[in-house]
Design an enzyme around this catalytic site. Sequence first.
Site, PDB file in Angstrom:
ATOM      1  N   CYS A   1      25.390  12.615  57.434  1.00  0.00           N
ATOM      2  CA  CYS A   1      26.813  12.453  57.706  1.00  0.00           C
ATOM      3  C   CYS A   1      27.060  12.439  59.215  1.00  0.00           C
ATOM      4  CB  CYS A   1      27.600  13.589  57.053  1.00  0.00           C
ATOM      5  SG  CYS A   1      29.398  13.447  57.245  1.00  0.00           S
TER       6      CYS A   1
ATOM      7  N   ASP B   1      29.356  13.898  60.692  1.00  0.00           N
ATOM      8  CA  ASP B   1      29.968  15.166  61.084  1.00  0.00           C
ATOM      9  C   ASP B   1      29.242  15.763  62.290  1.00  0.00           C
ATOM     10  OD1 ASP B   1      30.592  18.080  61.100  1.00  0.00           O
ATOM     11  OD2 ASP B   1      31.697  17.603  59.276  1.00  0.00           O
TER      12      ASP B   1
ATOM     13  N   ARG C   1      28.945  18.620  63.277  1.00  0.00           N
ATOM     14  CA  ARG C   1      28.311  19.923  63.035  1.00  0.00           C
ATOM     15  C   ARG C   1      26.962  19.800  62.343  1.00  0.00           C
ATOM     16  NH1 ARG C   1      33.178  22.139  59.553  1.00  0.00           N
ATOM     17  NH2 ARG C   1      32.840  20.011  58.730  1.00  0.00           N
TER      18      ARG C   1
ATOM     19  N   HIS D   1      26.164  17.525  53.265  1.00  0.00           N
ATOM     20  CA  HIS D   1      26.466  18.884  53.692  1.00  0.00           C
ATOM     21  C   HIS D   1      27.686  19.414  52.941  1.00  0.00           C
ATOM     22  CE1 HIS D   1      30.019  18.121  56.386  1.00  0.00           C
ATOM     23  NE2 HIS D   1      29.494  16.909  56.426  1.00  0.00           N
TER      24      HIS D   1
ATOM     25  N   CYS E   1      32.016  18.813  53.413  1.00  0.00           N
ATOM     26  CA  CYS E   1      32.206  17.465  53.955  1.00  0.00           C
ATOM     27  C   CYS E   1      33.671  17.034  53.809  1.00  0.00           C
ATOM     28  CB  CYS E   1      31.304  16.483  53.225  1.00  0.00           C
ATOM     29  SG  CYS E   1      31.435  14.775  53.833  1.00  0.00           S
TER      30      CYS E   1
END
Length: 217
Positions: free
Chosen positions: A42, A44, A46, A98, A101
């Site tokens: 992803c 993302d 993080r 994750h 999400c």
Amino acid sequence: MHDLKDLLDRNRAWSDSLVANDPQFFRRLSEQQAPKYLWIGCSDSRVPANQIIDMAPGEVFVHRNVANVVVHTDLNCLSTIQFAVDVLKVEHIIVVGHYGCGGVLAVLEEHRLGLVDNWLRHVDDVKHKHAEALARVTDPQQRHARLCELNVLEQVINVCQTTVVRDAWDRGQALAVHGWIYSLRNGRVRDLAMHVANNNELARAAAAALALVNEQV
């Protein structure tokens, strides 16, 4: 500009630190790229691939997009897979979702985010395909987590069904596809027990991994 200058300063400090510990690091890195792993994850911020699995630059090839989706019409993702498999000869493709999400949550709660909603339709397809199993999960947070897991399994299937991966297996190339999920709460990766190493294993592996996911309370 001050924020960008800070990033440039951080880059120099990072580079100087690596060279201080290993003067030949960047020379070696510039001469070849020979990763054994392709990470499909992803976007993302993080969920940084190299840091999560504690690997140095050059050790993992990475493709990231919103909600770690693999679509058979996405030439960006397909080109990454093709280059990784045919040119770099990676041995493992790992689809990594994750928990938490935001894209998956938007689909689950039917929140409109804008243009990205069109991309997230692929996750919506996963939600509808597994609607019955998701309906049995009464806790909203657990239902979100379950859809994150199911999305990983479906994207692993999509990777295995690409012509690139199927052709690699047909010619006997050593290549395995896996499904993992990462927790933002503790930094740990969970193996979803989805491992496929040839065309004949896909149906069995998918059914077994799906059963394990849906057995969770």
